[in-house]
Design a protein around this motif. Structure first.
Motif, PDB file in Angstrom:
ATOM      1  N   ASP A  47       3.875   8.249   4.547  1.00 30.43           N
ATOM      2  CA  ASP A  47       3.206   8.267   3.254  1.00 30.43           C
ATOM      3  C   ASP A  47       2.951   6.863   2.713  1.00 30.43           C
ATOM      4  O   ASP A  47       1.966   6.637   2.012  1.00 30.43           O
ATOM      5  CB  ASP A  47       4.026   9.074   2.242  1.00 30.43           C
ATOM      6  CG  ASP A  47       3.941  10.576   2.501  1.00 30.43           C
ATOM      7  OD1 ASP A  47       3.092  10.986   3.311  1.00 30.43           O
ATOM      8  OD2 ASP A  47       4.726  11.331   1.903  1.00 30.43           O
ATOM      9  N   ILE A  48       3.830   5.915   3.041  1.00 32.06           N
ATOM     10  CA  ILE A  48       3.577   4.531   2.633  1.00 32.06           C
ATOM     11  C   ILE A  48       2.302   4.025   3.296  1.00 32.06           C
ATOM     12  O   ILE A  48       1.449   3.394   2.652  1.00 32.06           O
ATOM     13  CB  ILE A  48       4.762   3.618   2.996  1.00 32.06           C
ATOM     14  CG1 ILE A  48       6.046   4.104   2.337  1.00 32.06           C
ATOM     15  CG2 ILE A  48       4.470   2.177   2.584  1.00 32.06           C
ATOM     16  CD1 ILE A  48       7.296   3.446   2.884  1.00 32.06           C
ATOM     17  N   SER A  49       2.136   4.295   4.588  1.00 33.01           N
ATOM     18  CA  SER A  49       0.935   3.867   5.303  1.00 33.01           C
ATOM     19  C   SER A  49      -0.314   4.470   4.677  1.00 33.01           C
ATOM     20  O   SER A  49      -1.307   3.773   4.437  1.00 33.01           O
ATOM     21  CB  SER A  49       1.025   4.276   6.779  1.00 33.01           C
ATOM     22  OG  SER A  49       2.078   3.623   7.438  1.00 33.01           O
ATOM     23  N   ARG A  50      -0.288   5.762   4.426  1.00 31.36           N
ATOM     24  CA  ARG A  50      -1.455   6.431   3.864  1.00 31.36           C
ATOM     25  C   ARG A  50      -1.783   5.902   2.468  1.00 31.36           C
ATOM     26  O   ARG A  50      -2.949   5.663   2.129  1.00 31.36           O
ATOM     27  CB  ARG A  50      -1.218   7.938   3.822  1.00 31.36           C
ATOM     28  CG  ARG A  50      -1.024   8.573   5.193  1.00 31.36           C
ATOM     29  CD  ARG A  50      -0.759  10.061   5.055  1.00 31.36           C
ATOM     30  NE  ARG A  50      -0.517  10.668   6.356  1.00 31.36           N
ATOM     31  CZ  ARG A  50       0.627  11.212   6.735  1.00 31.36           C
ATOM     32  NH1 ARG A  50       1.659  11.230   5.920  1.00 31.36           N
ATOM     33  NH2 ARG A  50       0.753  11.757   7.919  1.00 31.36           N
ATOM     34  N   ALA A  51      -0.750   5.739   1.648  1.00 37.72           N
ATOM     35  CA  ALA A  51      -0.980   5.226   0.298  1.00 37.72           C
ATOM     36  C   ALA A  51      -1.547   3.816   0.337  1.00 37.72           C
ATOM     37  O   ALA A  51      -2.459   3.466  -0.426  1.00 37.72           O
ATOM     38  CB  ALA A  51       0.319   5.258  -0.504  1.00 37.72           C
ATOM     39  N   TRP A 111      -2.205   1.250  11.852  1.00 38.30           N
ATOM     40  CA  TRP A 111      -3.435   1.542  11.082  1.00 38.30           C
ATOM     41  C   TRP A 111      -3.397   0.821   9.736  1.00 38.30           C
ATOM     42  O   TRP A 111      -4.339   0.102   9.372  1.00 38.30           O
ATOM     43  CB  TRP A 111      -3.556   3.049  10.918  1.00 38.30           C
ATOM     44  CG  TRP A 111      -4.614   3.535   9.988  1.00 38.30           C
ATOM     45  CD1 TRP A 111      -5.907   3.090   9.877  1.00 38.30           C
ATOM     46  CD2 TRP A 111      -4.488   4.599   9.040  1.00 38.30           C
ATOM     47  NE1 TRP A 111      -6.579   3.807   8.920  1.00 38.30           N
ATOM     48  CE2 TRP A 111      -5.735   4.742   8.397  1.00 38.30           C
ATOM     49  CE3 TRP A 111      -3.439   5.456   8.690  1.00 38.30           C
ATOM     50  CZ2 TRP A 111      -5.954   5.706   7.402  1.00 38.30           C
ATOM     51  CZ3 TRP A 111      -3.664   6.413   7.721  1.00 38.30           C
ATOM     52  CH2 TRP A 111      -4.913   6.529   7.078  1.00 38.30           C
ATOM     53  N   ALA A 112      -2.330   0.998   8.984  1.00 39.55           N
ATOM     54  CA  ALA A 112      -2.244   0.400   7.646  1.00 39.55           C
ATOM     55  C   ALA A 112      -2.209  -1.126   7.721  1.00 39.55           C
ATOM     56  O   ALA A 112      -2.858  -1.811   6.910  1.00 39.55           O
ATOM     57  CB  ALA A 112      -1.012   0.927   6.912  1.00 39.55           C
ATOM     58  N   LEU A 113      -1.477  -1.673   8.686  1.00 36.60           N
ATOM     59  CA  LEU A 113      -1.401  -3.127   8.799  1.00 36.60           C
ATOM     60  C   LEU A 113      -2.747  -3.714   9.196  1.00 36.60           C
ATOM     61  O   LEU A 113      -3.116  -4.808   8.736  1.00 36.60           O
ATOM     62  CB  LEU A 113      -0.323  -3.527   9.809  1.00 36.60           C
ATOM     63  CG  LEU A 113       1.120  -3.123   9.481  1.00 36.60           C
ATOM     64  CD1 LEU A 113       2.071  -3.669  10.537  1.00 36.60           C
ATOM     65  CD2 LEU A 113       1.519  -3.591   8.095  1.00 36.60           C
ATOM     66  N   GLY A 114      -3.488  -3.017  10.047  1.00 40.12           N
ATOM     67  CA  GLY A 114      -4.811  -3.488  10.414  1.00 40.12           C
ATOM     68  C   GLY A 114      -5.755  -3.507   9.229  1.00 40.12           C
ATOM     69  O   GLY A 114      -6.514  -4.477   9.027  1.00 40.12           O
ATOM     70  N   GLU A 115      -5.724  -2.448   8.420  1.00 39.52           N
ATOM     71  CA  GLU A 115      -6.547  -2.416   7.203  1.00 39.52           C
ATOM     72  C   GLU A 115      -6.091  -3.511   6.237  1.00 39.52           C
ATOM     73  O   GLU A 115      -6.910  -4.138   5.554  1.00 39.52           O
ATOM     74  CB  GLU A 115      -6.445  -1.045   6.547  1.00 39.52           C
ATOM     75  CG  GLU A 115      -6.963   0.103   7.388  1.00 39.52           C
ATOM     76  CD  GLU A 115      -8.221   0.735   6.838  1.00 39.52           C
ATOM     77  OE1 GLU A 115      -8.723   0.274   5.794  1.00 39.52           O
ATOM     78  OE2 GLU A 115      -8.701   1.703   7.466  1.00 39.52           O
TER      79      GLU A 115
END
Length: 249
Positions: free
Chosen positions: A125-129, A206-210
């Motif tokens: 959920d941290i990644s998605r948020a 995914w989140a780190l790339g964004e």
């Protein structure tokens, strides 16, 4: 919906659409794990300045909380000594009769220790948020979304194991006081959650790339930190997933 119904933000099928067309918070009942109210609690819908476009991030803002984790081996994040508080979204929100929401974690709650069988916060959920706030920042230049994305990425990278045989992997759950819970109940694979490749490791990449794309110009020092953590995660994927299967297909 009865008094024990639990609502959750359903990121899995909607994350990309939310970021493009605006965040849609869907509430519905789910059987889920047994949960209890958290010690930390506040009313949803706090005022946010500078909100633009179709996105309404009020409920997500309500879920995000600040945590100062204790010292834990092989876990740290960007500028932790200078800024010890990181941000995490609570896993669930339970509706009250007055229309507000009570933030709660996953699994059975022990009020004596203020802990959950799973935890208050989780890497998925941290990644998605983080992705929602990052895309909102990039689309609208929203300063609140930039700050929140920054702190969420600091929280996410704290969950990443930095050294040892499991370097690059990610612990899934964290308790309300910031203590990591590598082995949650009910048991999840892998167990401990940072002992092998996982869905949450992929979502972390995914989140780190964004995050790297968003902060490359806005905060080059933070972007360099994120790139190093991406490389650490990709090395773990190579080591655990790709190299053992090389030449198989």
């Amino acid at each position: 919906m009865n008094a024990r119904a639990v609502t959750r933000i359903w990121w899995r099928s909607a994350a990309t659409a939310m970021a493009v067309t605006g965040l849609i918070v869907a509430s519905g009942s789910t059987p889920g794990p047994t949960v209890r109210p958290a010690a930390a609690d506040r009313t949803a819908g706090s005022e946010v300045v500078g909100r633009t476009g179709l996105a309404n991030l009020d409920h997500l803002d309500h879920l995000v909380d600040g945590v100062v984790p204790p010292d834990q081996a092989r876990h740290t994040t960007h500028r932790l000594s200078e800024d010890p508080e990181i941000s995490m979204p609570w896993t669930y929100a339970e509706p009250r009769s007055d229309g507000s929401y009570r933030r709660i974690g996953g699994g059975s709650y022990d009020p004596g220790t203020d802990t959950y069988a799973q935890g208050a916060f989780n890497a998925d959920d941290i990644s998605r948020a983080a992705v929602v706030y990052l895309r909102h920042f990039r689309q609208h230049g929203d300063e609140h979304s930039r700050r929140t994305a920054y702190q969420l990425l600091r929280g996410l990278t704290y969950l990443q194991t930095t050294s040892g045989p499991h370097a690059g992997n990610v612990v899934l759950w964290m308790q309300p006081d910031g203590t990591l819970n590598p082995s949650a109940e009910p048991r999840e694979e892998p167990d401990p959650s940072d002992s092998a490749a996982s869905f949450w490791l992929a979502r972390t990449v995914w989140a780190l790339g964004e995050g790297y794309a968003a902060f490359r110009d806005a905060d080059p020092a933070f972007a360099r930190f994120l790139r190093a953590r991406i490389e650490l995660a990709v090395a773990a994927i190579d080591r655990q997933v790709l190299e053992p299967r090389y030449g198989t297909y």
